[in-house]
Design an enzyme around this catalytic site. Structure first.
Site, PDB file in Angstrom:
ATOM      1  N   GLN A 222       0.823  -1.206   0.000  1.00 27.27           N
ATOM      2  CA  GLN A 222       0.000   0.000   0.000  1.00 27.27           C
ATOM      3  C   GLN A 222       0.864   1.266   0.000  1.00 27.27           C
ATOM      4  O   GLN A 222       0.344   2.367  -0.089  1.00 27.27           O
ATOM      5  CB  GLN A 222      -0.892   0.018   1.256  1.00 27.27           C
ATOM      6  CG  GLN A 222      -1.850  -1.161   1.333  1.00 27.27           C
ATOM      7  CD  GLN A 222      -2.639  -1.210   2.621  1.00 27.27           C
ATOM      8  OE1 GLN A 222      -2.741  -2.256   3.233  1.00 27.27           O
ATOM      9  NE2 GLN A 222      -3.223  -0.113   3.056  1.00 27.27           N
ATOM     10  N   ARG A 372      -8.404  -1.030   8.372  1.00 23.14           N
ATOM     11  CA  ARG A 372      -9.446  -0.149   7.850  1.00 23.14           C
ATOM     12  C   ARG A 372      -9.839   0.897   8.892  1.00 23.14           C
ATOM     13  O   ARG A 372     -11.018   1.080   9.205  1.00 23.14           O
ATOM     14  CB  ARG A 372     -10.653  -0.972   7.388  1.00 23.14           C
ATOM     15  CG  ARG A 372     -11.418  -0.242   6.285  1.00 23.14           C
ATOM     16  CD  ARG A 372     -12.404  -1.087   5.544  1.00 23.14           C
ATOM     17  NE  ARG A 372     -13.066  -0.242   4.555  1.00 23.14           N
ATOM     18  CZ  ARG A 372     -13.922  -0.659   3.667  1.00 23.14           C
ATOM     19  NH1 ARG A 372     -14.259  -1.934   3.604  1.00 23.14           N
ATOM     20  NH2 ARG A 372     -14.486   0.168   2.815  1.00 23.14           N
ATOM     21  N   CYS A 373      -8.840   1.535   9.420  1.00 20.27           N
ATOM     22  CA  CYS A 373      -9.082   2.502  10.486  1.00 20.27           C
ATOM     23  C   CYS A 373      -7.844   3.349  10.624  1.00 20.27           C
ATOM     24  O   CYS A 373      -6.748   2.902  10.344  1.00 20.27           O
ATOM     25  CB  CYS A 373      -9.420   1.742  11.758  1.00 20.27           C
ATOM     26  SG  CYS A 373      -8.432   2.048  13.193  1.00 20.27           S
ATOM     27  N   GLU A 742     -13.001   4.295   5.758  1.00 23.92           N
ATOM     28  CA  GLU A 742     -12.960   3.483   6.967  1.00 23.92           C
ATOM     29  C   GLU A 742     -14.103   3.741   7.925  1.00 23.92           C
ATOM     30  O   GLU A 742     -14.281   2.983   8.888  1.00 23.92           O
ATOM     31  CB  GLU A 742     -11.646   3.768   7.683  1.00 23.92           C
ATOM     32  CG  GLU A 742     -10.487   3.503   6.768  1.00 23.92           C
ATOM     33  CD  GLU A 742      -9.188   4.027   7.290  1.00 23.92           C
ATOM     34  OE1 GLU A 742      -9.221   4.942   8.120  1.00 23.92           O
ATOM     35  OE2 GLU A 742      -8.163   3.522   6.857  1.00 23.92           O
TER      36      GLU A 742
END
Ligand code: CDP
Length: 788
Positions: A222, A372-373, A742
């Site tokens: 990523q 996802r945060c 998110e």
């Protein structure tokens, strides 16, 4: 937000179809495992069956006799080049391959290199490792007790398993407010270890070209630029200089934070390619992915929330043990060992707060990634939303009324929280009111009261969360010293088409579409005429990558700023072509016209052609710009979710009957993509609330290491999501946008947990740790005498 462009141009606010989808739908995506190079070798990894053990001997003879096996790489081999340990993103150290001992079950022990994937696997099965088991530390509380076995014996002065202590806020003021409060509620909340479980596992193809002295790595990352720099820093001493390293992050099948760290497999593959001069492919299987890659959460929290008896929240105190496994390999900004956990005062106007976190080593895989945060925001949101609900119930006030009373009010923004954050904008009451109207809150409460009389268990849960995304302002945010800016470079071609490259990397979020829409909005060039590229360090400008919902807040802003530089130059060219002063021109997306003479105009395409064929003397040719955007603040998206559950008294099963999600991410670039992000995020929020957990037995055997017992939600468990939004623009973002990727994962678990506790509160249930599984609920019901 009013639309400024036509659907054909497709600027902000248009639900244009995703440009990347024809490629994916027709099977033309290129994922790492699609990369096949001539003469490529395959790497597979021997893993430890023990959670803590000395390595006495590694016998490779039988493995080397397997047809197709070329080499077995051990820690001793890497130690010759000082590559057996590597730094983590949190400045700790982690083994690439062990020399002395293993620290968790499924840890890498040796790499087998072969001419086929099958031969490599056969080779792995034939490597014989002699272990001497050592005492195992699984529970972080026990890890801190005197006499607990010290795990990091590689660190000469380390005498315990404590990694760091971090605290934030005004301890004395919080203690005073707690002592003065009418009511204090206290709860132990465990947020279990979970895994991102992206559909594509991790892997790479490393190719060191000995002739060109060039390393190319196709890799599921990523953050390709940061990885290139880390590789150069770690392997500079063996001749890998940064200009000779190219990281290509091709299509990615879900990242969710799990593809930020550097895993040992990547390093072994690179080392194997450098040694052999051949391309080497390493692709994890599902169980390796679940058992050894970075985990998320694993926070043991004790929270206390104080209020006056009329229901005004006054103070929050939190103590947390963060289980990091055997190394702190979290992907946090350097200054924040517990990420942004101190956004834990949430959407409420709390005057005092204090938070303490202690990092602990245990015999588990390293990690602590932002699943996802935005760096521990899910943990923060879950805590404050659970505690708020407990307090409302304790005081006998409806949880919706209680939230309305304690929300930060719209006129208080920009709002400085007790823990020092400056919230940019918000209208929390507006989002909750919309959610209540949409779900029919008052009717549901009536229905619940009637059902309760009949002995039926129905619950309604609210989560009114505030997120914090867009890391981050360079004053405070860096990873290994690299400031967390991001970038966009635009080139407009002579015929008015364009290419734009970014320092971020989409993993399914639709960047090729939404970035093109931002440029369409700013330049009036149709989104379909703009090619967006990310992920190749040889071509994209340097950026810190995509995680923590930072793409729109940071790289999206860079896109607008670069486009505005292009617009400035385009204005000068248009003025030259129209023989007027630049300030005499009026801009509407795609066209400059002369003030007062709208028929005298030049389109952006006319100007682009002139930039290469007829530009003013003294001006450089071309129409290009680059922006490295350092955000002045983070953005604070928020939302209000309401969930209705029915609990089966016989089985303890929780059914989510309805779920309304109102999100606010400021101005929206593509409403359809935002809705898709929310749908996916809600499903990833349902998962830890009801199903997912990785736990360990007392000797460190992983439970939840395969999809047989790590339960992902399928369409059967997933309810119909009912979504909507409010729009409260960010005042400092050039487009008024905030991140959204998110929000739903962060906000959903508390809504579901609150609903289940709401269904059971009258029975004396105060809290249930997620995942709220049928056996857990059934045992509670049995203990309360509701079921047998
Ligand atoms: O960093 P990441 O892409 O995961 O998260 P994000 O910035 O929240 O964006 C997720 C997707 O939603 C991207 O395609 C964004 O462009 C889109 N989005 C949007 O259309 N409008 C917003 N206000 C925020 C995000």
């Amino acid at each position: 937000m009013a639309l400024r462009t036509t659907p054909e141009v497709g600027g902000m606010g248009h639900s244009i179809k995703r440009k990347e989808d024809p490629r994916f739908i027709r099977g033309r995506g290129t994922y790492v495992d699609d990369v096949v190079l001539p003469g490529m070798l395959y790497l597979d990894i021997v893993r430890s069956p023990f959670a803590h053990a000395k390595i006495l001997k590694i016998d490779t003879a039988k493995a080397l006799a397997v047809p197709g096996v070329l080499a077995v790489i051990t820690g001793q081999d890497l130690a010759k080049y000082n590559l057996h340990w590597m730094p983590t993103l949190m400045s700790d150290t982690q083994m690439v391959l062990p020399v002395e001992k293993v620290m968790y079950q499924a840890q890498e022990v040796a790499g087998v290199l072969a001419t086929s994937r099958y031969a490599a696997a056969d080779g792995v099965a034939a490597v014989e490792v002699e272990y001497e088991p050592l005492p195992v530390v699984v529970d972080p509380k026990k890890a801190l007790l005197p006499g607990a076995p010290v795990l990091r014996t590689d660190k000469k002065d380390k005498k315990d398993n404590h990694i760091w202590h971090w605290e934030w806020g005004d301890r004395a003021a919080t203690d005073r407010a707690m002592a003065a409060a009418d009511v204090v509620v206290k709860e132990d909340i465990y947020i279990p270890r979970i895994h991102v479980a992206s559909i594509e596992t991790c892997g790479c193809v490393a190719h060191f070209d000995k002739v060109m002295d060039q390393l190319t790595v196709w890799m599921t990352t990523q953050a390709p630029h940061a990885i290139r720099t880390v590789f150069a820093l770690v392997a500079g001493h063996v001749g890998l200089a940064e200009h000779k390293i190219r990281i290509i992050s091709p299509d990615i099948g879900g990242g969710f934070g799990g593809k930020v760290p550097v895993y040992p497999g990547y390093v072994i593959a690179v080392a194997a390619s450098v040694l052999t001069g051949k391309p080497v492919k390493w692709i994890e299987d599902r169980m390796e992915n679940l058992q050894a890659d970075s985990f998320a959460r694993d926070y043991h929290i004790t929270a206390e929330l104080a209020a006056t008896k009329d229901g005004t929240l006054t103070a929050l105190r939190i103590k947390t043990l963060a289980d990091h496994g055997y190394a702190d390999a979290a992907a946090n900004p350097s200054k924040f060992p517990a990420g942004l956990f101190h956004v834990c005062t949430g959407s409420y106007d709390l005057k005092a707060a204090h938070v303490e976190v202690d990092g602990v080593y245990t015999n588990k895989p390293p990690g602590g990634i932002a699943y996802r945060c935005s760096f521990r925001v899910t943990e923060a949101v879950h805590t404050i939303e659970r505690m708020t609900d407990i307090m409302a119930h304790q005081l006998g006030i409806d949880p919706a009324d209680f939230r309305m009373k304690n929300f930060i009010k719209p006129e208080q923004f920009p709002y400085k929280s007790a823990l020092g954050w400056e919230y940019d904008s918000g209208n929390y009451a507006g989002a909750l009111k919309l959610a209540m109207d949409k779900i029919g809150y008052a009717d549901l409460r009536r229905e619940q009261a009637e059902k309760r009389k009949r002995g039926e268990l129905m619950g309604i849960g609210i989560s009114s969360f505030t997120e914090i995304v867009g890391a981050g302002p360079s004053k405070h945010f860096d990873i290994l010293g690299l400031k967390m800016f991001d970038s966009c470079e635009i080139r407009v071609h002579p015929t008015g088409k364009a290419i734009a490259r970014f320092g971020t990397k989409s993993q399914g979020q639709g960047h090729e579409t939404t970035y093109a829409q931002i440029l369409a909005e700013e330049l009036g060039i149709p989104a379909k005429d703009i090619q967006v590229e990310e992920g190749d360090t040889d071509t994209a400008p340097y950026g810190l990558g995509t995680y923590a919902s930072r793409s729109t807040p940071v790289a999206g802003a860079a896109a607008a700023m670069a486009a505005r530089k292009i617009q400035d130059k385009a204005r000068k060219i248009a003025a030259y072509l129209l023989e007027v002063a630049p300030e005499d021109l009026v801009w509407e997306p795609g066209k400059f016209s002369v003030k007062g003479s709208p028929d005298r105009s030049k389109t952006i395409q006319d100007v682009a052609f002139a930039a290469y064929t007829n530009h003013p003397q003294g001006m450089e040719a071309g129409l290009e710009a680059v922006s490295y955007y350092d955000p002045p603040n983070l953005t604070y998206p928020f939302g209000s979710y309401i969930c209705v559950v029915d609990v089966d008294k016989g089985t303890g099963e929780v059914k989510v009957r309805r779920f309304v999600a109102i999100d606010d991410c400021g101005n929206i670039i593509n409403p359809m993509i935002v809705q898709g992000q929310v749908h996916g995020g809600l499903t990833m929020g349902l998962a830890p609330a009801l199903l997912e957990e990785i736990s360990y037995d007392e000797i460190g055997n992983i439970q939840g290491g395969s999809f047989i017992d790590y339960l992902l939600p399928t369409a059967v468990e997933t309810p119909k999501w009912e979504t909507g939004h409010t729009v409260t623009p960010s005042p400092h973002h050039p487009l008024g946008a905030k991140g959204v990727g998110e929000s739903a994962t962060v906000g959903a678990p508390a809504a579901i947990a609150n609903a289940v506790v709401d269904a059971l509160w009258h029975l004396g249930v105060r809290h249930i740790d997620i995942p709220i599984t049928p056996p857990k609920v059934w045992r509670l019901l049995r203990d309360k005498g509701v079921t047998e």
